[in-house]
Design a protein around this motif. Structure first.
Motif, PDB file in Angstrom:
ATOM      1  N   ASN A  77     -37.065 -47.404  61.394  1.00 50.10           N
ATOM      2  CA  ASN A  77     -37.720 -47.103  60.121  1.00 50.10           C
ATOM      3  C   ASN A  77     -37.370 -45.715  59.603  1.00 50.10           C
ATOM      4  OD1 ASN A  77     -39.289 -49.560  60.192  1.00 50.10           O
ATOM      5  ND2 ASN A  77     -40.521 -48.568  61.769  1.00 50.10           N
ATOM      6  N   VAL A  78     -37.391 -45.584  58.273  1.00 51.56           N
ATOM      7  CA  VAL A  78     -37.212 -44.288  57.622  1.00 51.56           C
ATOM      8  C   VAL A  78     -38.399 -44.047  56.699  1.00 51.56           C
ATOM      9  CG1 VAL A  78     -35.819 -42.934  56.018  1.00 51.56           C
ATOM     10  CG2 VAL A  78     -34.684 -44.408  57.690  1.00 51.56           C
ATOM     11  N   ASN A  79     -39.088 -42.920  56.893  1.00 46.21           N
ATOM     12  CA  ASN A  79     -40.163 -42.467  56.018  1.00 46.21           C
ATOM     13  C   ASN A  79     -39.724 -41.121  55.463  1.00 46.21           C
ATOM     14  OD1 ASN A  79     -42.181 -44.574  56.616  1.00 46.21           O
ATOM     15  ND2 ASN A  79     -42.044 -43.711  58.672  1.00 46.21           N
ATOM     16  N   CYS A  80     -39.622 -41.013  54.126  1.00 49.22           N
ATOM     17  CA  CYS A  80     -39.040 -39.800  53.573  1.00 49.22           C
ATOM     18  C   CYS A  80     -39.606 -39.449  52.213  1.00 49.22           C
ATOM     19  CB  CYS A  80     -37.527 -39.961  53.466  1.00 49.22           C
ATOM     20  SG  CYS A  80     -37.006 -41.357  52.457  1.00 49.22           S
ATOM     21  N   ASP A  81     -39.282 -38.222  51.762  1.00 47.79           N
ATOM     22  CA  ASP A  81     -39.592 -37.797  50.406  1.00 47.79           C
ATOM     23  C   ASP A  81     -38.394 -38.181  49.536  1.00 47.79           C
ATOM     24  OD1 ASP A  81     -42.072 -36.763  51.074  1.00 47.79           O
ATOM     25  OD2 ASP A  81     -41.295 -34.763  51.470  1.00 47.79           O
ATOM     26  N   ARG A  82     -37.552 -37.228  49.197  1.00 45.91           N
ATOM     27  CA  ARG A  82     -36.391 -37.467  48.345  1.00 45.91           C
ATOM     28  C   ARG A  82     -35.112 -37.407  49.165  1.00 45.91           C
ATOM     29  NH1 ARG A  82     -34.326 -38.340  43.889  1.00 45.91           N
ATOM     30  NH2 ARG A  82     -32.591 -37.282  42.917  1.00 45.91           N
ATOM     31  N   VAL A  83     -34.228 -38.381  48.913  1.00 46.47           N
ATOM     32  CA  VAL A  83     -32.915 -38.421  49.554  1.00 46.47           C
ATOM     33  C   VAL A  83     -31.868 -38.488  48.448  1.00 46.47           C
ATOM     34  CG1 VAL A  83     -31.396 -39.680  51.125  1.00 46.47           C
ATOM     35  CG2 VAL A  83     -33.852 -39.624  51.565  1.00 46.47           C
ATOM     36  N   ASN A  84     -30.930 -37.558  48.461  1.00 43.99           N
ATOM     37  CA  ASN A  84     -29.906 -37.516  47.423  1.00 43.99           C
ATOM     38  C   ASN A  84     -28.707 -38.407  47.729  1.00 43.99           C
ATOM     39  OD1 ASN A  84     -31.359 -35.767  45.817  1.00 43.99           O
ATOM     40  ND2 ASN A  84     -30.491 -33.954  46.772  1.00 43.99           N
ATOM     41  N   GLY A  85     -28.708 -39.070  48.866  1.00 42.51           N
ATOM     42  CA  GLY A  85     -27.623 -39.972  49.226  1.00 42.51           C
ATOM     43  C   GLY A  85     -28.149 -41.374  49.441  1.00 42.51           C
ATOM     44  N   ASN A  86     -27.552 -42.080  50.384  1.00 41.61           N
ATOM     45  CA  ASN A  86     -27.933 -43.445  50.720  1.00 41.61           C
ATOM     46  C   ASN A  86     -28.884 -43.467  51.911  1.00 41.61           C
ATOM     47  OD1 ASN A  86     -26.045 -44.428  48.793  1.00 41.61           O
ATOM     48  ND2 ASN A  86     -24.415 -44.184  50.281  1.00 41.61           N
ATOM     49  N   VAL A  87     -29.688 -44.541  52.005  1.00 49.96           N
ATOM     50  CA  VAL A  87     -30.562 -44.734  53.156  1.00 49.96           C
ATOM     51  C   VAL A  87     -30.335 -46.142  53.700  1.00 49.96           C
ATOM     52  CG1 VAL A  87     -32.937 -44.810  54.007  1.00 49.96           C
ATOM     53  CG2 VAL A  87     -32.313 -43.173  52.236  1.00 49.96           C
ATOM     54  N   ASN A  91     -35.193 -51.647  59.893  1.00 52.98           N
ATOM     55  CA  ASN A  91     -36.452 -52.311  59.567  1.00 52.98           C
ATOM     56  C   ASN A  91     -36.932 -51.974  58.166  1.00 52.98           C
ATOM     57  OD1 ASN A  91     -36.772 -53.725  62.005  1.00 52.98           O
ATOM     58  ND2 ASN A  91     -37.592 -51.906  63.001  1.00 52.98           N
ATOM     59  N   ASN A  92     -37.610 -50.834  57.999  1.00 48.40           N
ATOM     60  CA  ASN A  92     -38.275 -50.508  56.737  1.00 48.40           C
ATOM     61  C   ASN A  92     -37.902 -49.133  56.225  1.00 48.40           C
ATOM     62  OD1 ASN A  92     -39.957 -52.930  56.837  1.00 48.40           O
ATOM     63  ND2 ASN A  92     -41.006 -51.885  58.520  1.00 48.40           N
ATOM     64  N   ILE A  93     -37.937 -49.002  54.880  1.00 49.94           N
ATOM     65  CA  ILE A  93     -37.777 -47.712  54.216  1.00 49.94           C
ATOM     66  C   ILE A  93     -39.019 -47.470  53.371  1.00 49.94           C
ATOM     67  CG2 ILE A  93     -36.476 -46.356  52.531  1.00 49.94           C
ATOM     68  CD1 ILE A  93     -34.013 -48.081  53.241  1.00 49.94           C
ATOM     69  N   ASN A  94     -39.675 -46.333  53.569  1.00 49.54           N
ATOM     70  CA  ASN A  94     -40.805 -45.892  52.748  1.00 49.54           C
ATOM     71  C   ASN A  94     -40.452 -44.508  52.232  1.00 49.54           C
ATOM     72  OD1 ASN A  94     -42.824 -48.051  53.271  1.00 49.54           O
ATOM     73  ND2 ASN A  94     -42.525 -47.365  55.367  1.00 49.54           N
ATOM     74  N   CYS A  95     -40.325 -44.352  50.898  1.00 52.64           N
ATOM     75  CA  CYS A  95     -39.872 -43.064  50.377  1.00 52.64           C
ATOM     76  C   CYS A  95     -40.374 -42.826  48.975  1.00 52.64           C
ATOM     77  CB  CYS A  95     -38.352 -43.026  50.385  1.00 52.64           C
ATOM     78  SG  CYS A  95     -37.651 -44.231  49.266  1.00 52.64           S
ATOM     79  N   ASP A  96     -40.122 -41.606  48.487  1.00 55.98           N
ATOM     80  CA  ASP A  96     -40.398 -41.295  47.092  1.00 55.98           C
ATOM     81  C   ASP A  96     -39.204 -41.741  46.249  1.00 55.98           C
ATOM     82  OD1 ASP A  96     -42.902 -40.273  47.588  1.00 55.98           O
ATOM     83  OD2 ASP A  96     -42.201 -38.214  47.762  1.00 55.98           O
ATOM     84  N   ASP A  97     -38.067 -41.079  46.410  1.00 55.48           N
ATOM     85  CA  ASP A  97     -36.885 -41.383  45.606  1.00 55.48           C
ATOM     86  C   ASP A  97     -35.623 -41.369  46.452  1.00 55.48           C
ATOM     87  OD1 ASP A  97     -38.332 -41.389  43.112  1.00 55.48           O
ATOM     88  OD2 ASP A  97     -38.389 -39.199  43.272  1.00 55.48           O
ATOM     89  N   ILE A  98     -34.684 -42.253  46.098  1.00 51.16           N
ATOM     90  CA  ILE A  98     -33.365 -42.295  46.722  1.00 51.16           C
ATOM     91  C   ILE A  98     -32.351 -42.299  45.589  1.00 51.16           C
ATOM     92  CG2 ILE A  98     -31.752 -43.617  48.134  1.00 51.16           C
ATOM     93  CD1 ILE A  98     -34.196 -44.846  49.549  1.00 51.16           C
ATOM     94  N   SER A  99     -31.441 -41.326  45.575  1.00 49.23           N
ATOM     95  CA  SER A  99     -30.438 -41.263  44.513  1.00 49.23           C
ATOM     96  C   SER A  99     -29.359 -42.324  44.682  1.00 49.23           C
ATOM     97  CB  SER A  99     -29.782 -39.880  44.478  1.00 49.23           C
ATOM     98  OG  SER A  99     -30.719 -38.905  44.133  1.00 49.23           O
ATOM     99  N   GLY A 100     -29.055 -42.666  45.912  1.00 52.55           N
ATOM    100  CA  GLY A 100     -27.999 -43.638  46.184  1.00 52.55           C
ATOM    101  C   GLY A 100     -28.539 -45.025  46.450  1.00 52.55           C
ATOM    102  N   ASN A 101     -27.875 -45.746  47.342  1.00 49.61           N
ATOM    103  CA  ASN A 101     -28.249 -47.108  47.712  1.00 49.61           C
ATOM    104  C   ASN A 101     -29.292 -47.099  48.817  1.00 49.61           C
ATOM    105  OD1 ASN A 101     -26.266 -48.146  45.936  1.00 49.61           O
ATOM    106  ND2 ASN A 101     -24.706 -47.887  47.506  1.00 49.61           N
ATOM    107  N   ALA A 102     -30.104 -48.169  48.862  1.00 47.46           N
ATOM    108  CA  ALA A 102     -31.100 -48.346  49.920  1.00 47.46           C
ATOM    109  C   ALA A 102     -30.917 -49.731  50.527  1.00 47.46           C
ATOM    110  CB  ALA A 102     -32.503 -48.196  49.357  1.00 47.46           C
TER     111      ALA A 102
END
Length: 124
Positions: A77-87, A91-102
């Protein structure tokens, strides 16, 4: 787990570490290639990223407080604020914003995704 960036800062099991390249290998913490700490092998490793990480590669779940200027790859799992790339998460992604692909094996919960999103369930 490997963390790449200039003057990165993070907490590992509640203890602060900083350096350009930080790695956890077999319960040992390395900073810029030097062994700096041994972790309890029986204790679950918990990492909180605090600042200036360009890229993260992890075979475990990762919690990120602060922004990541690059990409994140985690087998769980990935729990994050802002990511300027890909994630990418197994299993799961919980975040604020992702600039790239998820891309997640199960669910994506995200405010904004700049690129493509692939998962069983996507919540924006």
């Amino acid at each position: 787990m490997k963390f790449f960036g200039k003057n990165s800062a993070m907490q590992i099991n509640g203890k602060n570490y900083s350096g350009n390249n930080i790695a956890i290998v077999d319960s040992q913490v390395y900073i810029d290639g030097e062994l700096v700490d041994n972790l309890d092998k029986e204790q679950k490793i918990e990492v909180t990223v605090l600042d200036n990480v360009d890229k993260i590669i992890s075979d475990k779940s990762i919690n990120i407080r602060g922004n990541v200027t690059g990409s994140i790859e985690a087998k769980s799992n990935v729990n994050c604020d802002r990511v300027n790339g890909n994630v990418v998460a197994g299993n799961n992604i919980n975040c604020d914003d992702i600039s790239g692909n998820a891309t997640a094996g199960n669910n994506i919960n995200c405010d904004d995704i700049g690129g493509n999103a692939t998962a069983n369930k996507i919540n924006k």
